[in-house]
Design an enzyme around this catalytic site. Structure first.
Site, PDB file in Angstrom:
ATOM      1  CG  MET A   1      -1.922  -1.155   1.211  1.00  0.00           C
ATOM      2  SD  MET A   1      -2.854  -1.294  -0.332  1.00  0.00           S
ATOM      3  CE  MET A   1      -3.377  -2.988  -0.218  1.00  0.00           C
TER       4      MET A   1
ATOM      5  CG  ASP B   1      23.693 -11.755   2.085  1.00  0.00           C
ATOM      6  OD1 ASP B   1      23.461 -12.984   2.096  1.00  0.00           O
ATOM      7  OD2 ASP B   1      24.198 -11.163   1.116  1.00  0.00           O
TER       8      ASP B   1
END
Length: 162
Positions: free
Chosen positions: A75, A131
């Protein structure tokens, strides 16, 4: 708390129409953090990670993420971003652990705010650090992630986390 606006008359999700809102300068600052071992701190600080410059790559990832927030959060509106900055500060937690504090700042001139862009930038920056470092330390802890400040707009007051 005001009424939720992302639901239509049938109770289903909708994207809010912001076309009637005036364009104003809007800013948001968000923070996240990642707790890691002293070994990871040293490898990052001395730029000795095999994957490269951890903070440089994470900073670019956070900037890219802020620009793509509308692609990730259903949204959110596509917003013309005028500026994004990501800063890092280290804090020693104890003898064996450090905390990397991540602060993202986003600015636009438009008819909706950039809180989600700042939060996304801080989150993706932390995830990128994870990561790049997970091969050495899978025990890193991300968070908390939160909004520090929001300015601009006319339908809601400025917000400053106390």
């Amino acid at each position: 708390m005001s009424e939720l606006t992302h639901f239509n008359d049938q109770g289903r999700a909708k994207m809010v129409d912001v076309s009637a809102k005036p364009e104003t300068v809007r800013t948001a600052i968000a923070r996240s953090s990642i707790e890691l071992s002293k070994e990871m701190y040293q490898l990052i600080h001395e730029n000795k990670m095999k994957k490269g410059d951890v903070l440089g790559v994470a900073q670019v990832a956070g900037i890219m993420a802020a620009k793509k927030t509308w692609d990730l959060i259903p949204m959110c509106h596509p917003i013309p971003i005028n500026g994004i900055n990501i800063e890092f500060n280290w804090e020693r937690k104890n003898e064996h652990h450090f905390i990397l504090k991540i602060t993202s700042s986003v600015k636009t001139k438009g008819n909706t705010g950039v809180e989600m862009e700042a939060l996304t930038a801080a989150s993706i920056t932390a995830l990128t650090v994870y990561d790049m470092c997970k091969a050495v330390d899978k025990g890193m802890v991300i968070g908390p992630t939160f909004l520090v400040e929001k300015t601009g707009g006319v339908s809601s007051a400025d917000y400053h986390r106390s």
